[in-house]
Design a protein around this motif. Structure first.
Motif, mmCIF file in Angstrom:
data_model
loop_
_atom_site.group_PDB
_atom_site.id
_atom_site.type_symbol
_atom_site.label_atom_id
_atom_site.label_comp_id
_atom_site.label_asym_id
_atom_site.label_seq_id
_atom_site.Cartn_x
_atom_site.Cartn_y
_atom_site.Cartn_z
ATOM 1 N N THR A 74 -9.561 -39.113 44.030
ATOM 2 C CA THR A 74 -8.993 -39.284 42.687
ATOM 3 C C THR A 74 -9.859 -38.508 41.701
ATOM 4 O OG1 THR A 74 -8.220 -41.469 43.279
ATOM 5 C CG2 THR A 74 -8.400 -41.017 40.927
ATOM 6 N N VAL A 75 -9.202 -37.863 40.744
ATOM 7 C CA VAL A 75 -9.948 -37.151 39.704
ATOM 8 C C VAL A 75 -9.890 -37.979 38.421
ATOM 9 C CG1 VAL A 75 -10.122 -35.059 38.319
ATOM 10 C CG2 VAL A 75 -9.404 -34.911 40.718
ATOM 11 N N TYR A 76 -11.058 -38.252 37.851
ATOM 12 C CA TYR A 76 -11.143 -38.994 36.598
ATOM 13 C C TYR A 76 -11.485 -38.017 35.486
ATOM 14 C CZ TYR A 76 -11.284 -42.929 39.777
ATOM 15 O OH TYR A 76 -10.979 -43.824 40.761
ATOM 16 N N LEU A 77 -10.582 -37.875 34.528
ATOM 17 C CA LEU A 77 -10.874 -37.029 33.357
ATOM 18 C C LEU A 77 -11.543 -37.936 32.339
ATOM 19 C CD1 LEU A 77 -7.566 -34.976 32.921
ATOM 20 C CD2 LEU A 77 -9.677 -34.281 34.014
ATOM 21 N N VAL A 78 -12.858 -37.765 32.205
ATOM 22 C CA VAL A 78 -13.647 -38.733 31.427
ATOM 23 C C VAL A 78 -14.122 -38.107 30.113
ATOM 24 C CG1 VAL A 78 -15.760 -40.137 31.418
ATOM 25 C CG2 VAL A 78 -14.444 -39.880 33.537
ATOM 26 N N GLY A 79 -13.915 -38.810 29.027
ATOM 27 C CA GLY A 79 -14.432 -38.365 27.728
ATOM 28 C C GLY A 79 -15.898 -38.757 27.614
ATOM 29 N N ALA A 80 -16.748 -37.769 27.303
ATOM 30 C CA ALA A 80 -18.191 -38.020 27.242
ATOM 31 C C ALA A 80 -18.632 -38.481 25.854
ATOM 32 C CB ALA A 80 -18.950 -36.744 27.603
ATOM 33 N N GLY A 81 -17.711 -38.453 24.888
ATOM 34 C CA GLY A 81 -18.123 -38.748 23.513
ATOM 35 C C GLY A 81 -18.707 -37.493 22.879
ATOM 36 N N PRO A 82 -19.059 -37.581 21.614
ATOM 37 C CA PRO A 82 -19.393 -36.386 20.843
ATOM 38 C C PRO A 82 -20.827 -35.895 20.998
ATOM 39 C CG PRO A 82 -19.453 -38.307 19.449
ATOM 40 C CD PRO A 82 -19.007 -38.796 20.784
ATOM 41 N N GLY A 83 -21.707 -36.663 21.627
ATOM 42 C CA GLY A 83 -23.099 -36.209 21.755
ATOM 43 C C GLY A 83 -24.052 -37.376 21.951
ATOM 44 N N ASP A 84 -24.103 -38.283 20.979
ATOM 45 C CA ASP A 84 -24.947 -39.471 21.131
ATOM 46 C C ASP A 84 -24.561 -40.159 22.446
ATOM 47 O OD1 ASP A 84 -26.011 -42.008 21.149
ATOM 48 O OD2 ASP A 84 -25.595 -42.422 19.036
ATOM 49 N N PRO A 85 -25.508 -40.241 23.410
ATOM 50 C CA PRO A 85 -25.136 -40.780 24.721
ATOM 51 C C PRO A 85 -24.638 -42.224 24.654
ATOM 52 C CG PRO A 85 -27.510 -40.390 24.579
ATOM 53 C CD PRO A 85 -26.901 -39.808 23.345
ATOM 54 N N GLY A 86 -24.989 -42.934 23.583
ATOM 55 C CA GLY A 86 -24.527 -44.317 23.441
ATOM 56 C C GLY A 86 -23.038 -44.407 23.162
ATOM 57 N N LEU A 87 -22.402 -43.280 22.895
ATOM 58 C CA LEU A 87 -20.975 -43.320 22.579
ATOM 59 C C LEU A 87 -20.091 -43.041 23.797
ATOM 60 C CD1 LEU A 87 -20.985 -41.627 19.041
ATOM 61 C CD2 LEU A 87 -20.832 -44.046 19.609
ATOM 62 N N LEU A 88 -20.659 -43.091 24.994
ATOM 63 C CA LEU A 88 -19.842 -43.036 26.212
ATOM 64 C C LEU A 88 -19.212 -44.422 26.387
ATOM 65 C CD1 LEU A 88 -19.231 -41.498 28.985
ATOM 66 C CD2 LEU A 88 -21.176 -42.763 29.900
ATOM 67 N N THR A 89 -17.984 -44.489 26.918
ATOM 68 C CA THR A 89 -17.380 -45.813 27.127
ATOM 69 C C THR A 89 -17.945 -46.454 28.405
ATOM 70 O OG1 THR A 89 -15.592 -44.959 28.463
ATOM 71 C CG2 THR A 89 -15.197 -45.068 26.086
ATOM 72 N N LEU A 90 -17.784 -47.782 28.508
ATOM 73 C CA LEU A 90 -18.243 -48.487 29.722
ATOM 74 C C LEU A 90 -17.492 -47.980 30.940
ATOM 75 C CD1 LEU A 90 -18.522 -52.149 28.427
ATOM 76 C CD2 LEU A 90 -20.370 -50.562 28.961
ATOM 77 N N LYS A 91 -16.215 -47.672 30.747
ATOM 78 C CA LYS A 91 -15.424 -47.183 31.875
ATOM 79 C C LYS A 91 -15.910 -45.794 32.298
ATOM 80 C CE LYS A 91 -10.787 -47.187 33.591
ATOM 81 N NZ LYS A 91 -9.404 -47.544 33.350
ATOM 82 N N GLY A 92 -16.264 -44.986 31.307
ATOM 83 C CA GLY A 92 -16.788 -43.657 31.607
ATOM 84 C C GLY A 92 -18.087 -43.761 32.400
ATOM 85 N N LYS A 93 -18.916 -44.701 32.002
ATOM 86 C CA LYS A 93 -20.205 -44.894 32.697
ATOM 87 C C LYS A 93 -19.962 -45.323 34.150
ATOM 88 C CE LYS A 93 -24.354 -47.767 32.276
ATOM 89 N NZ LYS A 93 -24.203 -49.138 32.759
ATOM 90 N N ALA A 94 -19.021 -46.259 34.330
ATOM 91 C CA ALA A 94 -18.726 -46.739 35.685
ATOM 92 C C ALA A 94 -18.236 -45.575 36.547
ATOM 93 C CB ALA A 94 -17.684 -47.856 35.629
ATOM 94 N N CYS A 95 -17.423 -44.675 35.980
ATOM 95 C CA CYS A 95 -16.930 -43.513 36.740
ATOM 96 C C CYS A 95 -18.092 -42.624 37.170
ATOM 97 C CB CYS A 95 -15.984 -42.677 35.882
ATOM 98 S SG CYS A 95 -14.359 -43.370 35.759
ATOM 99 N N LEU A 96 -19.033 -42.402 36.249
ATOM 100 C CA LEU A 96 -20.173 -41.539 36.581
ATOM 101 C C LEU A 96 -21.013 -42.172 37.691
ATOM 102 C CD1 LEU A 96 -21.266 -40.353 33.016
ATOM 103 C CD2 LEU A 96 -20.288 -38.953 34.831
ATOM 104 N N GLU A 97 -21.183 -43.490 37.606
ATOM 105 C CA GLU A 97 -22.022 -44.168 38.610
ATOM 106 C C GLU A 97 -21.434 -44.058 40.020
ATOM 107 O OE1 GLU A 97 -24.060 -47.438 35.602
ATOM 108 O OE2 GLU A 97 -22.237 -47.953 36.698
#
Ligand code: SAH
Length: 510
Positions: free
Chosen positions: A5-28
């Motif tokens: 499966t391919v997850y197209l994940v938004g990283a947010g604009p720069g501040d790493p704290g602005l990644l979503t929880l779902k985005g973080k789970a995908c990266l992990e």
């Protein structure tokens, strides 16, 4: 054949704290991550070590990989890996070509999911104190690309500036830096008054964020004078005026300052967080390395005879952690300490003890070794007292000497070694160049060993020439004395010898 499966994940604009929880789970969970220039690379720290990283970023005018090749890579990766992450700056479906990538996946029957991100068009103005809508004055907002070619012909015209200017209160323009003079002209032609407020926000949500405000009349020449470079967000409309009252990010006390932290990232994570919370840009230049697990016969003996001691003294969180690790390795636990009293040099060390459900019986008011010794000698130590002092190989020898002079018995037990760290020569040269050019606001020293090792790494010659340009911030009098041995006069010495105290001193709050 099974595909991933391919997850197209938004990283947010720069501040790493602005990644979503779902985005973080995908990266992990990712087996491979394919990422862009605008995604903050520090997010890759969430990956498993074995995850593959592929950079396909584009920088203005310089394409690392063509979009068709990226599409092909996504399809190919899904055939090889179960969990493919396509990490894109901001939101993947806002000017991110995420739609095109998802279409290619759909055509190839590859399962995909979209994980929206915080788009720069909302977050960057927010970090600049500009709400994109505002009750009564801005009831609509348009997200527009400023990337279209000014030489467009009537047929391929994409942005209808006239319609946009007429129908939307706030215009948020992505990718518009290069075309700013053209955009301004189009908006004026569309009938927007010359005094319409405009903001250009560069490197939004990063420590280097910069906001330029002006009007349609002035902004293009301001941007040219100030040498504005992408990425930058352009905001047009009355909401820009709120920046004056609501700018919060750029107003934080240490905003715009580059502060060097001289211990390793793990040890000084707390200091780093405190500095970043105040808006500083932290530069890691580790000067010391903690080496644990060195065989030590004294350790075994001391551990066997714990019951024979009256006091345990800790002067660092590392010593606490490594001592209790050893206790557990010996198949024992805190019950082995039931008759011992415990002293900690300061609050952070006492807090580390609390993680083992232990309360320090003594913590001096001032967190220095002098105060620790003085406080214990004043009321707690007698001639027959037996002390165990698990510490670093470089712990302050005066501690043991003074207890011995008072007639106590103290066993100094090095449980770890503090060694000179060996950064790449390139890193050392980079730091030296920043110091030479006055681009470092502070260099923090949190122990004497950070001072000795810093001097060793940059070299005495450099020090002799540039000592006046080294803006040292010292955590306490012992560290300050060590700095002075090298002719370095710290610009501040914290009056409270904690990380918070050090930060307060740099803020000028003392
Ligand atoms: N998908 C992204 C936008 C990609 S287009 C999103 O949703 O945010 C790239 C443009 O976004 C840049 O040219 C710039 O205009 C804007 N941008 C992205 N990150 C930015 C940042 N940190 N600061 C200012 N502008 C940024």
């Amino acid at each position: 054949m099974q595909t991933g499966t391919v997850y197209l994940v938004g990283a947010g604009p720069g501040d790493p704290g602005l990644l979503t929880l779902k985005g973080k789970a995908c990266l992990e969970k990712a087996d491979i991550v394919i990422y862009d220039a605008l995604a903050n690379e520090s997010l890759l720290n969430y990956l498993q070590p074995q995850a593959k990283r592929v950079y396909v970023g584009k920088k203005a005018g310089q394409h690392t990989m063509k979009q068709d090749d990226i599409n092909a890579l996504l399809v190919e990766s899904a055939r090889q890996y179960a969990h493919v992450v396509r990490l894109k700056g901001g939101d993947p479906f806002v000017f991110g070509r995420g739609g095109e990538e998802a279409l290619v996946l759909a055509e190839n029957q590859i399962p995909f999911e979209i994980v929206p991100g915080v788009t720069a068009g909302i977050a960057v103005p927010a970090y600049s104190g500009i709400p994109v809508t505002h009750r009564d004055t801005a009831t609509s907002v348009a997200f527009v690309t400023g990337h279209e070619s000014p030489d467009k012909t009537e047929e391929d015209a994409q942005v209808d500036w006239q319609r946009m200017a007429r129908s939307c209160d706030t215009l948020v323009i992505y990718m518009g830096v290069k075309n700013l003079p053209y955009i301004v002209q189009e908006l004026k032609t569309a009938g927007l008054p010359d005094d319409t407020p405009v903001a250009v926000i560069c490197d939004g949500t990063y420590p280097a964020q910069r906001t330029l405000t002006g009007t349609l009349q002035t902004i293009a020449s301001q941007a040219q004078e100030q040498n504005v470079k992408p990425p930058a967000m352009i905001v047009v409309g009355s909401v820009v005026k709120l920046h004056d009252s609501l700018s919060w990010f750029e107003q934080r006390p240490l905003f715009g300052q580059t502060i060097v932290v001289t211990r390793n990232a793990d040890a000084d994570a707390r200091l780093t967080n405190l500095l970043e919370d105040q808006g500083a840009q932290v530069l890691h230049f580790p000067t010391i390395e903690i080496v644990e697990g060195i065989p030590n016969p004294d350790m075994e003996q001391a551990m066997q005879q714990l019951a024979s001691y009256d006091w345990l003294i800790f002067t660092s969180g590392n010593a606490v952690r490594i001592f209790f690790q050893q206790l557990l390795t010996d198949n024992r636990d805190i019950r082995a300490l039931h008759d011992l009293k415990i002293a900690a040099i300061g609050k952070p060390t006492a807090e580390q003890l609390q993680t083992y459900h232990l309360h320090a019986d003594f913590v001096p008011d001032q967190f220095t070794s002098e105060q620790l010794v003085a406080g214990m000698l004043a009321q707690r130590i007698g001639t027959n007292t037996r002390i165990l002092f698990p510490c670093s190989n470089l712990s302050n020898p005066h501690i043991a000497e003074q207890f011995r002079q008072a007639g106590a018995t103290i066993d100094v037990l090095p449980v770890y070694e503090t060694r000179l760290s060996t950064p790449e020569a390139k890193k050392v040269d980079e730091l030296k160049s920043l110091i030479q050019h006055g681009q470092v606001s502070w260099i923090t020293f949190t122990s004497s060993s950070t001072v000795h090792n810093f001097v060793q790494l940059v070299g005495q010659e450099f020090l002799a020439e540039y000592h006046e340009r080294i803006p040292a911030a010292s955590i306490g009098p012992v560290t300050t004395a060590t700095l002075e041995e090298y002719g370095l006069r710290p610009r501040v010495t914290a009056s409270k010898h904690t990380y918070q105290g050090l930060v307060n001193a740099m803020r000028g709050d003392e």
